[in-house]
Design a protein around this motif. Structure first.
Motif, mmCIF file in Angstrom:
data_model
loop_
_atom_site.group_PDB
_atom_site.id
_atom_site.type_symbol
_atom_site.label_atom_id
_atom_site.label_comp_id
_atom_site.label_asym_id
_atom_site.label_seq_id
_atom_site.Cartn_x
_atom_site.Cartn_y
_atom_site.Cartn_z
ATOM 1 N N ARG A 81 25.505 -2.608 -11.505
ATOM 2 C CA ARG A 81 26.726 -2.454 -10.718
ATOM 3 C C ARG A 81 26.911 -1.028 -10.202
ATOM 4 N NH1 ARG A 81 29.880 -6.931 -11.137
ATOM 5 N NH2 ARG A 81 29.360 -8.411 -12.780
ATOM 6 N N LYS A 82 25.871 -0.224 -10.275
ATOM 7 C CA LYS A 82 25.998 1.171 -9.882
ATOM 8 C C LYS A 82 25.268 1.426 -8.569
ATOM 9 C CE LYS A 82 26.321 2.860 -14.647
ATOM 10 N NZ LYS A 82 25.713 3.736 -15.677
ATOM 11 N N ILE A 83 25.864 2.264 -7.735
ATOM 12 C CA ILE A 83 25.258 2.690 -6.471
ATOM 13 C C ILE A 83 25.445 4.195 -6.366
ATOM 14 C CG2 ILE A 83 25.216 2.394 -3.964
ATOM 15 C CD1 ILE A 83 26.987 -0.159 -4.512
ATOM 16 N N SER A 84 24.379 4.905 -6.045
ATOM 17 C CA SER A 84 24.492 6.353 -5.866
ATOM 18 C C SER A 84 24.086 6.714 -4.439
ATOM 19 C CB SER A 84 23.622 7.106 -6.874
ATOM 20 O OG SER A 84 22.282 6.659 -6.820
ATOM 21 N N ASP A 112 12.540 11.706 -5.996
ATOM 22 C CA ASP A 112 12.539 11.652 -7.471
ATOM 23 C C ASP A 112 13.431 10.533 -8.019
ATOM 24 O OD1 ASP A 112 15.180 12.566 -7.349
ATOM 25 O OD2 ASP A 112 14.685 14.603 -7.990
ATOM 26 N N PHE A 113 13.938 9.675 -7.101
ATOM 27 C CA PHE A 113 14.698 8.476 -7.465
ATOM 28 C C PHE A 113 16.026 8.784 -8.160
ATOM 29 C CE2 PHE A 113 10.116 7.731 -7.844
ATOM 30 C CZ PHE A 113 9.936 6.824 -6.813
ATOM 31 N N SER A 114 16.561 9.983 -7.945
ATOM 32 C CA SER A 114 17.823 10.335 -8.593
ATOM 33 C C SER A 114 19.026 9.746 -7.865
ATOM 34 C CB SER A 114 17.968 11.852 -8.712
ATOM 35 O OG SER A 114 17.894 12.480 -7.446
ATOM 36 N N VAL A 115 18.856 9.309 -6.609
ATOM 37 C CA VAL A 115 19.907 8.580 -5.895
ATOM 38 C C VAL A 115 19.303 7.340 -5.250
ATOM 39 C CG1 VAL A 115 21.255 10.672 -5.413
ATOM 40 C CG2 VAL A 115 19.638 9.809 -3.699
ATOM 41 N N ASP A 116 20.163 6.367 -4.961
ATOM 42 C CA ASP A 116 19.712 5.136 -4.319
ATOM 43 C C ASP A 116 19.560 5.297 -2.812
ATOM 44 O OD1 ASP A 116 19.826 3.798 -6.791
ATOM 45 O OD2 ASP A 116 21.957 3.331 -6.505
ATOM 46 N N PHE A 117 20.548 5.967 -2.200
ATOM 47 C CA PHE A 117 20.565 6.087 -0.746
ATOM 48 C C PHE A 117 20.922 7.502 -0.320
ATOM 49 C CE2 PHE A 117 21.862 1.566 -1.346
ATOM 50 C CZ PHE A 117 20.789 0.975 -0.692
ATOM 51 N N VAL A 118 20.450 7.858 0.863
ATOM 52 C CA VAL A 118 20.887 9.067 1.558
ATOM 53 C C VAL A 118 21.381 8.641 2.932
ATOM 54 C CG1 VAL A 118 20.028 11.098 2.799
ATOM 55 C CG2 VAL A 118 19.510 10.815 0.375
ATOM 56 N N ILE A 119 22.525 9.167 3.338
ATOM 57 C CA ILE A 119 23.017 8.973 4.705
ATOM 58 C C ILE A 119 22.884 10.314 5.412
ATOM 59 C CG2 ILE A 119 25.002 8.409 6.153
ATOM 60 C CD1 ILE A 119 25.994 6.571 3.956
ATOM 61 N N ALA A 120 22.106 10.327 6.489
ATOM 62 C CA ALA A 120 21.812 11.594 7.163
ATOM 63 C C ALA A 120 21.323 11.313 8.577
ATOM 64 C CB ALA A 120 20.745 12.375 6.383
ATOM 65 N N GLY A 121 21.133 12.381 9.333
ATOM 66 C CA GLY A 121 20.549 12.249 10.658
ATOM 67 C C GLY A 121 19.079 11.890 10.553
ATOM 68 N N VAL A 122 18.592 11.141 11.541
ATOM 69 C CA VAL A 122 17.191 10.708 11.515
ATOM 70 C C VAL A 122 16.247 11.900 11.438
ATOM 71 C CG1 VAL A 122 15.390 9.569 12.883
ATOM 72 C CG2 VAL A 122 17.628 8.508 12.644
ATOM 73 N N GLY A 123 16.584 12.998 12.061
ATOM 74 C CA GLY A 123 15.716 14.171 12.021
ATOM 75 C C GLY A 123 15.859 15.009 10.763
ATOM 76 N N ASP A 124 16.797 14.660 9.881
ATOM 77 C CA ASP A 124 17.037 15.469 8.683
ATOM 78 C C ASP A 124 16.043 15.176 7.570
ATOM 79 O OD1 ASP A 124 19.243 16.496 9.968
ATOM 80 O OD2 ASP A 124 20.673 15.156 8.977
ATOM 81 N N ILE A 125 15.533 13.951 7.510
ATOM 82 C CA ILE A 125 14.739 13.492 6.378
ATOM 83 C C ILE A 125 13.309 13.188 6.826
ATOM 84 C CG2 ILE A 125 14.543 11.755 4.552
ATOM 85 C CD1 ILE A 125 17.042 13.414 4.276
#
Length: 293
Positions: A92-95, A136-149
């Motif tokens: 039930r957790k989302i990061s 490193d799998f410390s978060v489930d998702f990142v929300i960012a600009g396409v050029g950021d990642i």
């Protein structure tokens, strides 16, 4: 026979490369830790660390072996999450990590209203940390600009296209304009976010495209910009998402009309991590929220 405990101790020591600190973190003696690592090296038939005086560092064999050890623990964690998904104790957790949470508040708030059973952990991070947190799998998702990642080995789905705005105080020479072009702003004093933030990186790209070096009078965090702009200290670039939540009120937002001033936003994840039902629900909601909007 190699044990999981040996692998756990090896992994921790590989992260710190410090016997005393690692022993303290593991609540064991330095002698016990050293004995466990030496036993692992004997089982493998090769040293994993270079030792000199009181220093210890991973050698080439250790760096290679660490990749496989990380896969072991990733597989165990993925297995735990998969089992939780089919039992009553469902995951039930989302990061989520992002450059700034302020512009995403409406989406996260409405998601929580629809799925109150999920526990959300949110983190603000620099561009470098955003990428590292997925790797490193410390978060489930990142929300960012396409050029950021960097895209290598990561998956993503576009969620929205952000227009870019200039934010100025009332009474500014451009305050009554509906739109401006970047080349009109070369003499303006700009208030920027700190180097390392995803938005600062994107702004640097805009100035590069405009062909001039920005005159930066101050670097600060998100919370200071509105008051500084209102006081006449300088102007700032911001996004349509920030305008939607009126992040820099009570100042004026003027659309940047240059065709390159469009930022593609996306949700990123590491496909090697098990995607739980909670994660699936969040990803689908995030995408559909902006499509519907």
């Amino acid at each position: 026979m190699i044990t999981l405990l040996q692998l756990k101790y090896f992994r921790q020591l590989a992260a710190t490369e410090h016997i005393t600190r690692t022993a303290r973190e593991l609540y064991i003696s330095q002698t016990a830790l050293s004995s466990m690592i030496i036993g692992l090296e004997k089982e493998l038939g090769t040293p994993l660390f270079e030792r000199s005086n009181r220093a210890i560092h991973l050698n080439e064999a250790g760096r290679l072996y660490l990749k496989y050890v990380d896969e072991v623990f990733l597989a165990l964690e993925n297995g735990r999450m998969a089992l939780n998904d089919i039992t009553e104790s469902k995951e039930r957790k989302i990061s989520i990590a992002m450059g700034s949470s302020l512009v995403w508040v409406p989406m996260i708030h409405t998601f929580h209203q629809k799925f109150p059973q999920y526990n959300i952990s949110q983190f603000n991070m620099s561009t470098t940390a955003l990428t590292a947190s997925l790797n490193d799998f410390s978060v489930d998702f990142v929300i960012a600009g396409v050029g950021d990642i960097p895209m290598a080995e990561l998956s993503y789905e576009p969620i929205k296209t952000d227009g870019i705005y200039l934010c100025v105080p009332k009474g500014h020479r451009l305050a009554d304009r509906e739109c401006v072009y970047m080349d009109e702003l070369c003499d303006e004093d700009f208030i920027n976010l700190q180097v390392g933030s995803p938005w600062r990186r994107y702004c640097d790209y805009l100035f590069e495209q405009a062909g001039y070096e920005v005159h930066s009078v101050l670097e600060c965090d998100y919370t200071m910009r509105a008051a500084l702009i209102e006081s006449g200290f300088g102007v700032s670039l911001t996004s349509a998402s920030a305008r939607e939540v009126d992040l820099l009120k009570p100042n004026r937002y003027i659309r940047i009309a240059d065709p390159y001033a469009r930022r593609e936003m996306a949700i990123f994840w590491n496909p090697r991590k098990y995607i739980s039902k909670a994660m699936t629900d969040f990803k689908q909601y995030c995408i559909s929220y902006y499509v519907a909007g």
